[in-house]
Design an enzyme around this catalytic site. Structure first.
Site, PDB file in Angstrom:
ATOM      1  N   THR A   1     -38.226  54.908  16.388  1.00  0.00           N
ATOM      2  CA  THR A   1     -38.315  53.476  16.060  1.00  0.00           C
ATOM      3  C   THR A   1     -38.079  52.639  17.307  1.00  0.00           C
ATOM      4  O   THR A   1     -38.677  51.587  17.497  1.00  0.00           O
ATOM      5  CB  THR A   1     -37.316  53.116  14.952  1.00  0.00           C
ATOM      6  OG1 THR A   1     -37.621  53.929  13.809  1.00  0.00           O
ATOM      7  CG2 THR A   1     -37.422  51.649  14.556  1.00  0.00           C
TER       8      THR A   1
ATOM      9  N   GLU B   1     -28.626  59.663  15.141  1.00  0.00           N
ATOM     10  CA  GLU B   1     -27.678  60.689  15.573  1.00  0.00           C
ATOM     11  C   GLU B   1     -26.224  60.224  15.580  1.00  0.00           C
ATOM     12  O   GLU B   1     -25.315  60.978  15.259  1.00  0.00           O
ATOM     13  CB  GLU B   1     -28.074  61.181  16.974  1.00  0.00           C
ATOM     14  CG  GLU B   1     -29.344  62.014  16.938  1.00  0.00           C
ATOM     15  CD  GLU B   1     -29.984  62.142  18.302  1.00  0.00           C
ATOM     16  OE1 GLU B   1     -30.476  61.129  18.830  1.00  0.00           O
ATOM     17  OE2 GLU B   1     -29.977  63.249  18.846  1.00  0.00           O
TER      18      GLU B   1
ATOM     19  N   SER C   1     -33.148  60.086  18.462  1.00  0.00           N
ATOM     20  CA  SER C   1     -33.161  58.804  17.716  1.00  0.00           C
ATOM     21  C   SER C   1     -34.090  57.802  18.397  1.00  0.00           C
ATOM     22  O   SER C   1     -33.788  56.625  18.486  1.00  0.00           O
ATOM     23  CB  SER C   1     -31.744  58.212  17.633  1.00  0.00           C
ATOM     24  OG  SER C   1     -30.861  59.116  17.032  1.00  0.00           O
ATOM     25  N   ARG C   2     -35.233  58.306  18.882  1.00  0.00           N
ATOM     26  CA  ARG C   2     -36.012  57.478  19.794  1.00  0.00           C
ATOM     27  C   ARG C   2     -37.275  56.869  19.191  1.00  0.00           C
ATOM     28  O   ARG C   2     -37.904  56.017  19.833  1.00  0.00           O
ATOM     29  CB  ARG C   2     -36.411  58.290  21.032  1.00  0.00           C
ATOM     30  CG  ARG C   2     -37.278  59.483  20.742  1.00  0.00           C
ATOM     31  CD  ARG C   2     -37.805  60.140  22.011  1.00  0.00           C
ATOM     32  NE  ARG C   2     -39.219  60.453  21.840  1.00  0.00           N
ATOM     33  CZ  ARG C   2     -40.230  59.676  22.152  1.00  0.00           C
ATOM     34  NH1 ARG C   2     -40.012  58.534  22.736  1.00  0.00           N
ATOM     35  NH2 ARG C   2     -41.469  60.021  21.909  1.00  0.00           N
TER      36      ARG C   2
ATOM     37  N   VAL D   1     -30.654  55.105  15.608  1.00  0.00           N
ATOM     38  CA  VAL D   1     -29.603  55.148  14.591  1.00  0.00           C
ATOM     39  C   VAL D   1     -29.366  56.548  14.023  1.00  0.00           C
ATOM     40  O   VAL D   1     -28.382  56.775  13.331  1.00  0.00           O
ATOM     41  CB  VAL D   1     -29.916  54.202  13.408  1.00  0.00           C
ATOM     42  CG1 VAL D   1     -29.921  52.767  13.878  1.00  0.00           C
ATOM     43  CG2 VAL D   1     -31.231  54.560  12.724  1.00  0.00           C
TER      44      VAL D   1
ATOM     45  N   ILE E   1     -39.381  62.190  10.636  1.00  0.00           N
ATOM     46  CA  ILE E   1     -38.247  62.910  10.040  1.00  0.00           C
ATOM     47  C   ILE E   1     -37.183  61.969   9.503  1.00  0.00           C
ATOM     48  O   ILE E   1     -36.217  62.405   8.912  1.00  0.00           O
ATOM     49  CB  ILE E   1     -37.595  63.917  11.021  1.00  0.00           C
ATOM     50  CG1 ILE E   1     -37.055  63.227  12.264  1.00  0.00           C
ATOM     51  CG2 ILE E   1     -38.557  65.013  11.386  1.00  0.00           C
ATOM     52  CD1 ILE E   1     -36.300  64.174  13.199  1.00  0.00           C
TER      53      ILE E   1
ATOM     54  N   GLY F   1     -38.004  58.384   8.322  1.00  0.00           N
ATOM     55  CA  GLY F   1     -38.510  57.103   7.820  1.00  0.00           C
ATOM     56  C   GLY F   1     -39.218  56.289   8.886  1.00  0.00           C
ATOM     57  O   GLY F   1     -39.381  55.087   8.751  1.00  0.00           O
TER      58      GLY F   1
END
Lengths: 752, 305
Positions: A519, A707, A516-517, A705, A475, A477
């Protein structure tokens, strides 16, 4: 950055692997799937916000030619709440109402028919007898003495109260001595803030295609943030063995937290099971608005004590968050975040999870944090104003540092808050002159970011290309960032890594895409799997060279003998080793699975300039700069895109977005015409500044990065409006009528 | 007569909907007369198709007007701009001379929906849809547009001020069809302007709108002023007293504030999700004076030019 030479791919900006598919229309989204003999499912929804279901008769609908299945809650097994964080009984009742409907639009029944029009016609033939109950439509309604109770006889968690309540749970965090802290203060400020129900604004409506075979084995195609999550919920709600269900995630047209649960997925499966045919269900936009989980409305009271130099001596907060129809608002993360950016010795935070007759809220980008930050960062702005301090200076003086303890326990490791504040002060934007009628605001945002469970599998192809298989829908990249991590480790071109978002039968288990987990956590699994693959390549080279694996090292995509080995062999590339797989021991794959610990907290500082039309109350955002610590930006463009997107959503939330309910609890603006997310021309170009303070727990220093960037804008905009007008807006959105009324109040001497 | 049959059925749910695309006004009138209220005329479809999809309209026959040359033509002669009722608003923007004559009308055209919508949406359709918030209607009113209507009894003209009779209703009778809008070239030293208030910058519906047209005398006084307000009544309307207040006076700030107050008085808005009565009244006054200010500046520019 200074690390340019350290990495070959990390920090570069290759094209995303899914880019061509998405711009050419080849990518398949939730509604793009179809099967022969497919039926269309439609959902019957409650016309009441709160009512008892006295009787339901589906006979006439079933009799309509072309109708193949009609289902209600009676067709679902009664499930236990279960041990997990999500109450499965509530989830079941949300998917198809049992006994009571709890919001306008609550699903009651579903029909599968040969056409959508027929299915819709059949819905009209379902007879439902309701006993309407008083709707509870706000926090004030829900908490009022004598309020109608949504869940009678259900005891709240960690909250003692005599008599029935709509409070579902309470949480509390405290430290130090609040009384002493406030006594030490030269100045006390206290204010209450409100925000309204908001939509995540994903463009793609929920869509699903379900197929169940005669053997009971099923496949589900759907747009979701987590295929394993869908499999778990569907199998639990239907009493189905998860081995009988395969979930295939489609491309996803936005989620932002809104696709972290199930709505029509179990219903489509049920319809498919009953009819024996594939069933497709696609929500209309109106259904998305009326019946899926929004971001919650809140009331937050904050009290701050500060010394004359700006040092915060104590802080107290009470948070009330609307959970909607079932318990489970993000009040706890809100409570955890509210004071996190600051070193405050004495604090007390309590949060209340409050049920009301609106759809069950669900996650929305940094769930709970923007509302909390709106309150705290607005009050800090007021404090800076009273103390005549630069608002960034005030924040710097109180900024949390490495080693500081959070209200909820852990201590910060390396964090970049101070760096983002310094970058903000140095930024030309912060020094630029302002025209009359304009104002500038700043705010800080914090989000802890998630770790959770992740896996990744690598398959080496005969030509040295690599398939990178995970189960995390992309969602933001993440295909690109995961492939880049893999390429960096293996020393092969990014384009030679094929990142695959696979179904639940193909991908190793992973928790959903959220927090935001991906990557960070799945990235860790990718790095670990890559290192296993490298170890195997070294072993193969050792076999070819007839030496010990320890005598082989790997550098920039090639195996070579270690200096210590004294061996003299030409290096072997990944492609060369891949070509000789069959002769050296067979296929080469690698897999890693882990529970990712230590997600690095994300901090951001945002600067916003606005112009206010004093005669209409309309706010125009003139300039906006987002500064954020990304730990390490694997693909800087996509990190910047996250920062811009979060800022855009936050600006919309601050200025115009809100669900408007009538007195019966019916949503009046169930569409993007009157639910006003910003359009491109509403926004300036959002400038970004990346700060990179590496997260020590990640091999590349990655922090989440996605949120953090939505946390600061609400207050940044409100603070800018205050600077432009002298009026502090304590209620969002700062829509033109609301601001004009406040400006009028100020003119008449009623304002502060 | 061309019959495209079920061309549109892919777009719509209802299976047995007829589609006709006549070549002439006479054929269109005959079709509309024959089918009565069961027939709906189609120009750009930016309102009709949305209503069909929402299930608000279930016509038996759709009569597409875009193949009728007279309805798609725009002609400017020495006296009058004649806009075919089915002509897209984007097409008007392509000819610079129209903008030079009626900048306010063109401003209104540019605010309809989005760029894509404007490629379809016609000014005639905007008027016939009779929404009180329609973007182009106030500009048509101040420019004293005349509506050319064809019907079973022949042709007739109705002033634009009388065309809409309420939300969604017009003077069009059974079998009648709006053919064109006629707007006289502006008088010397006169100009129009249009402003719309929406929370968003575009892709939105007017909370309030205002169109103005003024004519300046050689002495700088206002010879004539017309002000129209949208979205603050059942139809867009001319605020007579507000316009009259400017006639014969020097249009200074005090005069414009008086006009603003009269515009607020003339406004008769409703409370709805897009704005409260009090808010709409307030903004009606603001837009009134601002639109007049723009029109006055343009007229002064023309005086100099």
């Amino acid at each position: 950055m200074t690390n340019e030479s350290k990495y070959r791919f990390v920090g570069t900006r290759p094209l995303r692997h899914d880019g061509v598919d998405k711009v050419t229309g080849r990518a398949q989204f939730g509604a793009d799937f179809a099967l022969p003999d497919m039926l269309w499912g439609r959902t019957l929804r409650s016309p009441h916000a709160h009512a008892r279901i006295l009787r339901m008769d589906t006979h006439r609908a079933r009799a309509l030619p072309g109708v193949a299945a009609v289902v209600t809650a009676a067709d679902l097994p009664e499930v236990e709440p279960g041990p997990g964080p999500v109450n499965l009984r509530d989830l079941s009742c949300n998917v198809l109402a049992r006994n009571k409907v709890l919001y306008h639009g609550h699903a009651l029944a579903a029909v599968a028919a040969t056409t959508e029009a027929l299915a819709a016609e059949a819905l009209e033939l379902i007879e439902v007898e309701y006993e309407p109950l008083p709707p509870v439509l706000s926090l004030d309604d829900a908490l009022a003495p004598g309020a109608a109770i949504l869940h009678e006889g259900r005891a709240p968690k960690r909250y003692k109260v005599s008599g029935p309540t709509n409070v579902a749970a309470r949480c509390e965090f405290s430290r130090g001595d609040l009384t002493r802290g406030f006594a030490e203060a030269d100045l006390l400020l206290k204010r209450s803030f409100r925000t309204q129900t908001v939509h995540q604004g994903y463009i793609e409506p929920h869509a699903v295609l379900a197929q169940t075979g005669a053997d009971g084995r099923s496949t589900l195609w759907c747009c979701t943030q987590g295929a394993f999550m869908v499999r778990h919920y569907c199998s639990a709600l239907l009493g189905l063995d998860s081995a009988k269900l395969r979930v295939v995630p489609s491309e996803i047209g936005g989620g932002f937290g809104g696709k972290t649960t199930v709505y029509q997925e179990p219903v489509a499966l049920l319809l498919s099971r009953v009819s024996g045919r594939p069933v497709k269900m696609v929500m209309s936009r109106e259904e998305v608005f009326r019946a899926t989980g929004p971001g919650c409305a809140t009331r937050v009271e904050v009290k701050l004590g500060a010394r004359r130099d700006g040092t915060l001596t104590a802080a107290r907060a009470s948070l009330w968050y609307e959970a909607g129809a079932f318990p489970g608002s993000p009040v706890e993360p809100g409570a955890m975040c509210i004071f996190a950016p600051y070193r405050i010795e004495n604090l007390f935070i309590e949060g209340f999870d409050v049920c009301c007759n609106k759809p069950k809220t669900t996650a929305y980008r940094a769930p709970g944090a923007p509302q909390a930050a709106f309150a705290m960062e607005s009050l800090l702005d007021e404090l800076a104003q009273v103390l005549k301090l630069d608002p960034l200076e005030l924040r710097s003086r109180n900024a949390a540092q490495k080693g500081d303890q959070l209200a909820y326990g852990p201590r910060f490791k390396e964090i970049g808050l101070t760096e983002t504040l310094s970058k903000a002060r140095e930024h030309p934007h912060y020094k630029a002159p302002l025209e009359a009628g304009c104002g500038r605001g700043v705010a800080v945002g914090f989000w802890f970011n998630a770790g959770m469970n992740s896996s990744a599998t690598l398959h080496l192809g005969g030509d040295g290309g690599v398939s990178l298989v995970t189960g995390n829908p992309d969602i933001g990249g993440s295909r690109a960032s995961l492939a880049m991590l893999c390429a960096e480790e293996l020393g092969i071109e990014v384009e030679r890594v094929r990142p695959v978002v696979a179904d639940t039968d193909t991908a190793p288990y992973t928790d959903l895409t959220g927090g935001s987990r991906v990557t960070f956590a799945t990235g860790m699994a990718v790095v670990e799997a890559s290192r296993k693959l490298v170890a195997e390549l070294c072993a193969r080279a050792a076999r070819i060279w007839d030496c010990e694996p320890a005598q082989v090292t790997f550098h920039e995509g090639r195996c070579l003998p270690t200096a210590a080995s004294g061996l003299d062999h030409s290096p072997l590339s990944v492609a060369e080793l891949a070509a000789r797989m069959a002769q050296t021991g067979g296929p080469i794959n690698a897999q890693a699975q882990l529970t990712a610990r230590g997600p690095g907290p994300g901090f951001a500082t945002h600067i916003c300039d606005v112009r206010v039309d004093p005669e209409t109350g309309r706010v125009e955002v003139l300039r906006y700069t987002a500064i954020q610590d990304a730990g390490r930006a694997i693909h800087p463009s996509y990190v910047e895109g996250q920062m811009q997107g979060g800022a855009a959503q936050g600006i919309g939330w601050a200025l115009n977005e809100e669900y408007l309910y009538d007195e019966n609890g019916a949503l009046e603006n169930a569409g993007f015409l009157d639910y006003r997310i910003p359009v491109a021309s509403d926004l300036p170009m959002i400038d970004t500044v990346l700060v990179e303070v590496p997260n020590p727990t990640h091999p590349y220093g990655v922090r989440g990065v996605g949120e953090t960037p939505i946390v600061a804008p609400l207050a940044a905009v409100a603070n800018a409006v205050r600077a432009a007008t002298g009026v502090r807006m304590t209620e969002l959105p700062i829509s033109p009528p609301r601001l004009l009324a406040a400006l009028g109040l100020k003119q008449n001497g009623g304002a502060r | 007569m061309r019959r495209v049959g079920r061309l549109l059925t892919g777009l719509m749910d209802s299976p047995a909907r007829g589609y006709e695309a006549p070549d002439s006004v006479e054929q269109a009138v005959a079709l509309l007369s024959a089918h009565g209220p069961a027939a709906r005329p189609l120009a750009g479809g930016s309102d009709l198709l949305v209503q069909l999809r929402a299930g608000l309209q279930k016509p038996a026959v759709i009569v597409d007007l875009k193949r009728i040359p007279e309805l798609s033509a725009v002609v400017l002669d020495d006296e009058v701009l004649r806009i075919g009722a089915a002509r897209s608003s984007a097409a008007l923007r392509e000819e610079p001379s129209y903008r030079a004559l009626f900048p306010g009308l063109l401003e209104a055209c540019e605010l309809i929906g989005s760029e894509q919508i404007q490629g379809r949406a016609s000014i005639g359709g905007n008027l016939c849809n009779a929404s009180p918030a329609a973007d182009t209607v106030p500009a048509l009113l101040v420019n004293e547009a005349r509506c050319e209507i064809a019907g079973p009894e022949g042709r007739r003209f109705v002033p634009a001020t009388e065309f809409c009779t309420g939300p969604g209703s017009t003077v069009l009778g059974l079998g009648e069809l709006l053919v064109a809008l006629h707007i006289s070239r502006p008088a010397a030293r006169s100009a129009d302007a249009f402003l719309r208030f929406t929370p968003r910058s575009e892709m939105d519906i007017a909370v309030v709108s205002a169109a103005a047209r003024v004519q300046l005398g050689e002495d700088g006084r206002c010879l004539d002023a017309r002000l129209a307000l949208g979205a603050v009544g059942p139809t867009a309307f001319i605020a007579e007293q507000a316009g009259d207040a400017l006639r014969g006076v020097s249009p200074d700030d005090a005069a414009l504030e008086r006009v603003a107050a009269l515009a607020r008085e003339a406004a008769a808005p409703i409370d709805d999700k897009r704005g409260s009565i009090a808010y709409r009244r307030q903004v009606a006054g603001v837009l009134a004076k601002r639109a007049l200010r723009v029109a006055l500046a343009r007229a002064a520019e023309r005086t100099r030019g």
